[in-house]
Design a protein around this motif. Structure first.
Motif, PDB file in Angstrom:
ATOM      1  N   SER A 190      -0.406  17.271  -5.415  1.00 46.60           N
ATOM      2  CA  SER A 190      -1.248  16.096  -5.610  1.00 46.60           C
ATOM      3  C   SER A 190      -1.178  15.177  -4.396  1.00 46.60           C
ATOM      4  O   SER A 190      -0.152  15.080  -3.713  1.00 46.60           O
ATOM      5  CB  SER A 190      -0.814  15.324  -6.855  1.00 46.60           C
ATOM      6  N   ILE A 191      -2.291  14.502  -4.155  1.00 39.56           N
ATOM      7  CA  ILE A 191      -2.397  13.493  -3.108  1.00 39.56           C
ATOM      8  C   ILE A 191      -2.954  12.234  -3.758  1.00 39.56           C
ATOM      9  O   ILE A 191      -3.936  12.286  -4.503  1.00 39.56           O
ATOM     10  CB  ILE A 191      -3.313  13.950  -1.966  1.00 39.56           C
ATOM     11  N   GLY A 192      -2.328  11.121  -3.481  1.00 45.15           N
ATOM     12  CA  GLY A 192      -2.808   9.885  -4.092  1.00 45.15           C
ATOM     13  C   GLY A 192      -2.186   8.672  -3.463  1.00 45.15           C
ATOM     14  O   GLY A 192      -1.324   8.756  -2.583  1.00 45.15           O
ATOM     15  N   GLY A 193      -2.644   7.546  -3.926  1.00 43.98           N
ATOM     16  CA  GLY A 193      -2.125   6.303  -3.399  1.00 43.98           C
ATOM     17  C   GLY A 193      -2.445   5.146  -4.318  1.00 43.98           C
ATOM     18  O   GLY A 193      -3.142   5.291  -5.333  1.00 43.98           O
ATOM     19  N   SER A 194      -1.922   3.990  -3.959  1.00 43.90           N
ATOM     20  CA  SER A 194      -2.176   2.773  -4.713  1.00 43.90           C
ATOM     21  C   SER A 194      -2.126   1.597  -3.761  1.00 43.90           C
ATOM     22  O   SER A 194      -1.530   1.671  -2.679  1.00 43.90           O
ATOM     23  CB  SER A 194      -1.155   2.592  -5.839  1.00 43.90           C
ATOM     24  N   PHE A 250       0.861  -1.183   0.000  1.00 43.02           N
ATOM     25  CA  PHE A 250       0.000   0.000   0.000  1.00 43.02           C
ATOM     26  C   PHE A 250       0.892   1.226   0.000  1.00 43.02           C
ATOM     27  O   PHE A 250       1.869   1.307   0.767  1.00 43.02           O
ATOM     28  CB  PHE A 250      -0.913   0.011   1.223  1.00 43.02           C
ATOM     29  N   LYS A 251       0.560   2.204  -0.860  1.00 49.55           N
ATOM     30  CA  LYS A 251       1.349   3.427  -0.963  1.00 49.55           C
ATOM     31  C   LYS A 251       0.433   4.645  -0.868  1.00 49.55           C
ATOM     32  O   LYS A 251      -0.671   4.649  -1.421  1.00 49.55           O
ATOM     33  CB  LYS A 251       2.113   3.479  -2.296  1.00 49.55           C
ATOM     34  N   PHE A 252       0.930   5.657  -0.172  1.00 53.10           N
ATOM     35  CA  PHE A 252       0.218   6.930  -0.061  1.00 53.10           C
ATOM     36  C   PHE A 252       1.242   8.045  -0.148  1.00 53.10           C
ATOM     37  O   PHE A 252       2.325   7.956   0.457  1.00 53.10           O
ATOM     38  CB  PHE A 252      -0.540   7.022   1.258  1.00 53.10           C
ATOM     39  N   GLY A 253       0.924   9.099  -0.923  1.00 47.52           N
ATOM     40  CA  GLY A 253       1.922  10.138  -1.080  1.00 47.52           C
ATOM     41  C   GLY A 253       1.368  11.513  -1.386  1.00 47.52           C
ATOM     42  O   GLY A 253       0.230  11.674  -1.845  1.00 47.52           O
ATOM     43  N   TYR A 254       2.210  12.520  -1.098  1.00 48.60           N
ATOM     44  CA  TYR A 254       1.941  13.916  -1.430  1.00 48.60           C
ATOM     45  C   TYR A 254       3.093  14.419  -2.282  1.00 48.60           C
ATOM     46  O   TYR A 254       4.274  14.211  -1.953  1.00 48.60           O
ATOM     47  CB  TYR A 254       1.818  14.775  -0.177  1.00 48.60           C
TER      48      TYR A 254
END
Length: 745
Positions: free
Chosen positions: A204-208, A194-198
């Motif tokens: 941008s804010i997002g994840g996978s 699981f990845k979360f980033g700014y």
């Protein structure tokens, strides 16, 4: 889908066994014997207990794509993508690959001074087409993927079409998506990340999230990602409307991606199904084109920029257990793929052609195809041969269309609306066929360490324009142009000497070619009384003839690469703008033509060293010089020399890097437009794996620490020859921050 797999299974096996058709995709399936040897464990009750993890670094790497099996190739692994916080192609150029650029206007990768349609892009062995909308700017599309879904990126440098075929003039951009074995650790039957980033450069804010599960001899993978962001920042500080604006125009985008894979492991190889989806929708408030007294007033002119790619593929992979097998390795993939690029505008005119105004321009490439390769090793006396051969074929359709509205009774022919032609196609639909076949033989001379690899590739293509009502209804319709069909043979010869395992000296001569893009052949955009852009149905394919000498030294702890190259290109496709002596098109004529001779030469080098105390250093340099040999004119796609130097420190649980990126000034190429000056910027990155939380990694970075105003030559007006705003409008982001959290299970 199961019925589809069963239907094609026998076909794939027959192709592999008898015709050796297979194309490189990703990792090979591992058999029970190989798992036992790798893990030291014996499977009980299951034929596949542990999937062997992929080796992705150093010379031990098992090449996942025959295209990347070259001494001129380098790999960026999934870990390096995470560590360097790479979310866009241009991020590669300031971290792991200084010789790689990306043009945000044309949407193309740039390698060794060539970009767009001269760099081949593949994902899991399937070509991602480059779309060139020569009239409406709905171009690009090769960046239709999410870096979070990738297991590796290989950069292949140089004009070598022997395995890649058309478009591999500058090199190849080779992508491999995640496989179940990338997530499932030995001894386990499932895994995930699981990845979360700014990302501060576009806020941008997002994840996978990705998860893989193995049940007996079947493995399944699901991956999905979502990112919401805004405009890419620059270093301008003047807001407001009109041509004085230097800040980036406000924008909002949504990026969505998904990946599904199922793998069935059998005694005769691995069968798989893959489904992939990518979509990015962007809306821009084009404030620099609006003004309180202009034709477009504040709040009444928006632009859109969208890309979508979908594919479904069936694949087969095989690796022999015994040297007596008919084939040593084989890969095959059958695929369907659709790539769509859209851009447009929506607004209200206040002074000229008063009223509502909108455009939606689209370029689409839909294709089905098959690719395959196989290899076999054998001895003849003291010579050891490894023969690799393959075939790829595809059938496609390219479609271009512009829809829109103007407040005109007849926007094509009314004098006041003579430039507003829309609801038409500016080129015919084009059906394409492509066939390519290659063979090469790596011949090792006993135990001398010396080898020769002769190679040969044959390519054939056929373009068949189709008349449509939308094309016949275009303002400048002059009949259906003729089709084009041609073929090329591209030979190569590589010599290599390895006095020991960690030293390789090589020299290579190779020829390559690029078939003209359908837009270069058939675009017809314009109107009498205005301007016109013509394709040229008589364009000849581009060809190249080049040599390269280089060396690869060392290993992951201490090593590097040096390569020098020289390439000559014939029939280099370019555009020219001229006045119309007949007066039919008073604003000028733009046409495609073949430059007779272009030459490029350059050098690339990198080195790295890791010390016992945890310190490490590395550096890289890329330089290309490219001109028209007859006129001395610089080739616009050639970027200035660029270098990066990194010093860092790492322990078992944390590390940090300080990187200095620098580039020289851009030579004068086109008129008096802005030329990118030289620059130097600093990036500071770090990572931490807190011991109490197993599998968690926190990464952060400060980019352009000193808030330097600098310019990327591929994204400055010198590339297009037009500058409408003050210089700072075209600058790259100032000081920005990134933060990512990665949790592995």
């Amino acid at each position: 889908m199961v019925m589809v797999v069963r239907r094609y299974r026998s076909t794939l096996l027959a192709c592999t066994a008898f015709f050796a058709l297979a194309l490189a995709t990703t990792s090979f399936a591992q058999t029970t014997t190989q798992n036992d040897a790798a893990t030291g464990e014996t499977a009980k009750g299951d034929r596949v207990t542990n999937l062997k993890p992929i080796v992705v670094k150093g010379k031990a790497k098992a090449t996942q794509d025959v295209l990347a099996d070259s001494p001129t190739a380098s790999e960026t692994t999934a870990k390096e993508i995470d560590d360097k916080q790479i979310t866009r192609v241009e991020d590669l150029g300031r971290s792991t690959e200084v010789g790689v650029g990306f043009n945000r206007t044309t949407g193309g990768v740039n390698i060794r001074g060539l970009g767009d349609d001269r760099v081949l892009t593949t994902v899991d062995g399937i070509e991602i087409p480059y779309l060139l909308d020569a009239s409406r700017d709905a171009k690009g599309g090769i960046n239709s993927f999410d870096f979070n879904a990738l297991s590796s990126v290989d950069i292949v440098r140089g004009a070598d079409s022997s395995r890649g075929g058309s478009r591999a003039l500058g090199g190849a951009f080779v992508l491999r998506t995640l496989e179940p074995e990338d997530l499932i650790a030995p001894g386990s039957n499932w895994g995930g990340v699981f990845k979360f980033g700014y990302n501060g450069d576009d806020r941008s804010i997002g994840g996978s999230a990705a998860i893989a599960k193995r049940i007996d001899n079947t493995a399944v993978l699901f991956e999905g990602g979502y990112t919401r962001g805004h405009e890419l920042e620059n270093n301008g500080d003047i807001g407001g409307y009109s041509t004085k604006r230097t800040e980036a125009d406000p924008a909002d985008y949504n990026q969505k991606s998904g990946l599904f894979k199922i793998r069935q492991y059998t005694d005769i190889g691995t069968f798989g199904i893959t489904a992939e989806h990518y979509n990015k929708d962007k809306t821009i408030d084009a404030m620099h084109l609006q003004s309180p007294t202009g034709n477009f007033r504040p709040g009444n002119y928006d632009q859109t920029d969208n890309v979508e790619r979908n594919r479904i593929s069936l694949d087969y992979k095989y690796e022999a257990e015994s040297a007596d097998s008919l084939l040593e390795t084989a890969n095959a993939v059958f695929y369907w793929q659709n790539l769509l690029r859209e851009n447009g505008v929506k607004g209200y005119r206040y002074t000229s052609v008063i009223g509502d105004y909108w455009r939606r321009n689209e370029m689409e490439n839909r294709s089905i195809g098959f690719s395959g390769n196989a290899s076999k090793s054998f001895d003849t006396g003291s010579l050891h041969h490894k023969v690799t051969f393959g075939l790829d074929t595809s059938f496609g359709k390219v479609h271009q269309y512009s829809a829109g509205k103007d407040s005109c009774a007849n926007p094509r022919w009314a004098f006041s609306c003579s430039f507003l032609h829309t609801n038409q196609s500016d080129m015919p639909d084009v059906d394409s066929k492509r066939v390519g076949a290659f063979i090469d033989d790596k011949i090792e001379f006993g135990s001398s360490g010396f080898s020769l690899t002769p190679g040969l590739r044959f390519d054939w293509y056929d373009y068949s324009p189709k008349n449509t009502a939308a094309f016949r209804d275009s303002a400048n319709y002059q009949g259906l142009p003729a089709g084009q069909s041609d073929s090329r043979i591209s030979p190569k010869l590589r010599a290599s000497y390895q006095p020991q395992d960690n030293i390789e000296l090589y020299a290579q001569w190779a020829m390559a070619f690029r078939a003209p893009n359908v837009s270069e052949l058939y675009v017809n955009y314009g109107v009498p009384g205005g301007y016109v852009s013509y394709g040229n149905p008589n364009l000849k394919p581009e060809t190249s003839n080049g040599i390269e000498i280089g060396t690869n030294l060392g290993d992951d702890d201490f090593g590097g690469h040096v390569g020098v190259f020289y390439n000559k290109y014939r029939n280099f496709i370019d555009t020219s703008r001229s006045n119309d002596p007949t007066g039919t098109y008073p604003l000028g004529i733009t046409e495609y033509f073949n430059r007779a001779n272009v030459r490029m030469y350059g050098v690339e080098m990198n080195a790295h060293k890791t010390f016992d105390n945890g310190m490490h250093i590395k550096g890289a340099l890329a330089y290309v010089n490219g001109k028209d040999s007859d006129t001395g004119q610089w080739i616009d796609s050639v970027a200035p020399a660029k270098a990066a130097f990194t010093v860092g420190y790492a322990t078992e649980v944390w590390g940090t890097d300080l990187t200095f990126v620098t580039a020289t000034s851009e030579p004068k190429k086109t008129g008096d437009t802005l030329r990118a000056p030289g620059y130097g910027i600093f990036d500071l990155t770090g990572w931490w794996e807190p011991e109490p939380v197993k599998g968690l990694t926190i990464r952060g970075g400060i980019y352009n620490i000193f808030n330097k105003t600098y310019y990327d030559s591929l994204n400055s007006p010198s590339y297009s020859g037009t500058q409408t705003q003050p210089a700072a409008y075209y600058s790259e982001p100032g000081r920005t921050f990134k933060l990512t959290l990665t949790q592995r299970f």
